[in-house]
Design an enzyme around this catalytic site. Sequence first.
Site, PDB file in Angstrom:
ATOM      1  N   ARG A  19       0.800  -1.228   0.000  1.00  0.00           N
ATOM      2  CA  ARG A  19       0.000   0.000   0.000  1.00  0.00           C
ATOM      3  C   ARG A  19       0.834   1.280   0.000  1.00  0.00           C
ATOM      4  O   ARG A  19       0.311   2.371  -0.193  1.00  0.00           O
ATOM      5  CB  ARG A  19      -0.953  -0.002   1.204  1.00  0.00           C
ATOM      6  CG  ARG A  19      -2.199  -0.836   0.944  1.00  0.00           C
ATOM      7  CD  ARG A  19      -3.032  -0.989   2.186  1.00  0.00           C
ATOM      8  NE  ARG A  19      -2.421  -1.917   3.136  1.00  0.00           N
ATOM      9  CZ  ARG A  19      -2.852  -2.110   4.382  1.00  0.00           C
ATOM     10  NH1 ARG A  19      -3.861  -1.409   4.844  1.00  0.00           N
ATOM     11  NH2 ARG A  19      -2.252  -2.973   5.171  1.00  0.00           N
ATOM     12  N   LYS A  26       9.014  -0.573   2.504  1.00  0.00           N
ATOM     13  CA  LYS A  26       8.274   0.210   3.509  1.00  0.00           C
ATOM     14  C   LYS A  26       9.122   0.565   4.726  1.00  0.00           C
ATOM     15  O   LYS A  26       9.122   1.714   5.173  1.00  0.00           O
ATOM     16  CB  LYS A  26       7.026  -0.558   3.952  1.00  0.00           C
ATOM     17  CG  LYS A  26       6.281   0.126   5.076  1.00  0.00           C
ATOM     18  CD  LYS A  26       4.887  -0.394   5.250  1.00  0.00           C
ATOM     19  CE  LYS A  26       4.841  -1.677   6.017  1.00  0.00           C
ATOM     20  NZ  LYS A  26       3.444  -2.109   6.230  1.00  0.00           N
ATOM     21  N   ASP A 110       7.535  -1.789  11.141  1.00  0.00           N
ATOM     22  CA  ASP A 110       6.758  -0.648  10.641  1.00  0.00           C
ATOM     23  C   ASP A 110       5.909  -0.003  11.731  1.00  0.00           C
ATOM     24  O   ASP A 110       4.922   0.659  11.438  1.00  0.00           O
ATOM     25  CB  ASP A 110       5.888  -1.083   9.452  1.00  0.00           C
ATOM     26  CG  ASP A 110       4.992  -2.263   9.786  1.00  0.00           C
ATOM     27  OD1 ASP A 110       4.982  -2.689  10.963  1.00  0.00           O
ATOM     28  OD2 ASP A 110       4.306  -2.761   8.882  1.00  0.00           O
ATOM     29  N   GLY A 147      -6.495  -7.838  14.261  1.00  0.00           N
ATOM     30  CA  GLY A 147      -6.950  -9.061  14.918  1.00  0.00           C
ATOM     31  C   GLY A 147      -7.631  -8.708  16.235  1.00  0.00           C
ATOM     32  O   GLY A 147      -7.239  -7.754  16.917  1.00  0.00           O
ATOM     33  N   GLU A 162      -8.186 -13.294  13.558  1.00  0.00           N
ATOM     34  CA  GLU A 162      -7.911 -12.311  12.510  1.00  0.00           C
ATOM     35  C   GLU A 162      -9.235 -11.768  11.970  1.00  0.00           C
ATOM     36  O   GLU A 162     -10.230 -12.498  11.892  1.00  0.00           O
ATOM     37  CB  GLU A 162      -7.096 -12.943  11.387  1.00  0.00           C
ATOM     38  CG  GLU A 162      -5.650 -13.197  11.765  1.00  0.00           C
ATOM     39  CD  GLU A 162      -4.994 -11.944  12.323  1.00  0.00           C
ATOM     40  OE1 GLU A 162      -4.709 -11.031  11.545  1.00  0.00           O
ATOM     41  OE2 GLU A 162      -4.761 -11.883  13.536  1.00  0.00           O
ATOM     42  N   ASN A 177      -5.295  -6.740  18.695  1.00  0.00           N
ATOM     43  CA  ASN A 177      -3.910  -7.202  18.817  1.00  0.00           C
ATOM     44  C   ASN A 177      -2.966  -6.193  18.169  1.00  0.00           C
ATOM     45  O   ASN A 177      -3.076  -5.904  16.981  1.00  0.00           O
ATOM     46  CB  ASN A 177      -3.792  -8.571  18.109  1.00  0.00           C
ATOM     47  CG  ASN A 177      -2.351  -9.016  17.976  1.00  0.00           C
ATOM     48  OD1 ASN A 177      -1.480  -8.598  18.728  1.00  0.00           O
ATOM     49  ND2 ASN A 177      -2.101  -9.896  17.007  1.00  0.00           N
ATOM     50  N   SER A 412      34.876  45.832  -1.796  1.00  0.00           N
ATOM     51  CA  SER A 412      33.640  45.339  -2.432  1.00  0.00           C
ATOM     52  C   SER A 412      33.837  45.008  -3.901  1.00  0.00           C
ATOM     53  O   SER A 412      34.659  45.614  -4.589  1.00  0.00           O
ATOM     54  CB  SER A 412      32.552  46.401  -2.320  1.00  0.00           C
ATOM     55  OG  SER A 412      32.261  46.603  -0.955  1.00  0.00           O
TER      56      SER A 412
END
Length: 489
Positions: A19, A26, A110, A147, A162, A177, A412
């Site tokens: 995703r 990821k 992750d 879950g 699940e 969970n 300058s």
Amino acid sequence: MNAQRPAAVIILAAGEGTRMKSDTPKVLHRIGGDPLLGHALRAAHGAEAENVAVVVRHERDRVIEFINQADPTAIIADQDEIKGTGRAVECGLLALDPQLQGTVLVTMGDVPLLSGETLTALTEAHVTAGAAVTVITATLDDPKSYGRIVRGADGSVERIVEFKDATDAEREIKEFNSGIYAFDAEVLRTALPKIGTDNAQGEKYLTDVLQLAREAGGKVEAFLCDDIWQTEGVNDRVQLARLGKVLNQRTCERWMREGVTIVDPDTTWIDVHATIERDALILPGTQVIGASTIGTHAVIGPDTTLIDTEVGAHAEVKRTEANLAVIGADAKVGPFSYLRPGTELGVGGKIGGFVETKNAKIHDGAKVPHLAYCGDAVVGEGSNVGAGTIFANYDGTNKHQTVLGKHSFVGSNSVLVAPVTLADGAYVAAGSAITKNVGPGELAVTRAQQRNIAGWVERTRPDSAAAAAAAAARTTDAQTSTEGEQEQA
Ligand code: UD1
Ligand code: MG
């Protein structure tokens, strides 16, 4: 030493993360300056685990490259083609001592906000209860696809179901969970080979260990975490940004509690590896990136980006971008300055507005105050580089160095063509192009002598406003000088 120290933490990081829709795995996407996996590794070490193992598969080489650089002590465990969190942990165990005893924690690559403190508290609760498994749970009104924790009539945890396998009634359960657990090593080793793939996803579910442990007479406990962010994983870029923001808020709050003033935490971004001393003042729109350090009483911002940059005590850095730079104590930088890698500004030095520097060692008290490019340079103590000076360091093929001695002065709009050296106390007249070395106390002038051509404007632009103004001025000058003479007389 902590007697309850976990024997191992197994971090699961083999999943694809589809995703994210990304070419980058990821767990290598970043928040707070660190990849997600870096945060998981820090939490594991925060729990003082004896071994840390990371289970990899998807893009394994890129993930391993990061692990080796971030934490060379971490053990790499390869997951085979068998899918599921249960198989992932089995592969993790295979990479560890087969006789491993004690507590094994399982976390995920992750879930970046999980802290070492929480893992320590989980381990303590698990050991104190004499549990076979302790799972971190949390509650939400709608726990989406997590879950669900199924508890028995006596309130004890029976199993995890699940979402995809759950009945409508089970889907109503609010306790879910987190995917973070403490296991007894022996229980885990015995249960994992018994787990099948007969479920909605055809995967080996780690969650099945709970029921097996219970059937074998073990105690299964839940450790409720009321800080919901610590259980939140990243699945897409929306969650990545959201967790990045929460992490940043926490980082800003930590520094404010340490005595740093942050005027607007909403527009201030501080990476987890940055350090800031007390009484520093951070103004809005500031980013403190990488391993940047900010000294006491320094004032940073507004609108400043520091990347791996060191700022000394009492320095001021305003509307500036600085990358791999060192800014000395009491120095002043900005507004609108661009400090590139290798810039070192000494104590009380100045890099002013619209100045770009690169690989430039500007010593104590030296100043480059306005509109200049100062690259591949040494500027001696107390020297002054005038407005519009260019250090011409590149001849089209190679880069060369320019060295200015102590208390030297460049007028300058000069150009210093490298390689060239100005000795201590050397001066350069404004508008010079310097190609040869200048000795101590010498003034170098390279521009042509000034010539004033009388009557040029009236001759070439006879009817112009400039011609009229010049004529009028000449009359006034004549009168003034006459009046002056009269007064004197
Ligand atoms: C898992 C839990 C679920 C829990 C949720 C919390 C199982 C069966 N389910 O669900 O109860 O609510 O986490 O987020 O464990 N991974 C591997 N190898 C694999 C599969 C996954 O290393 O073969 C890693 C992933 O990279 C990820 C973690 O395990 O870091 C979780 O995987 P994911 O597929 O997101 O788990 P869920 O099915 O969402
Ligand atoms: Mg999943």
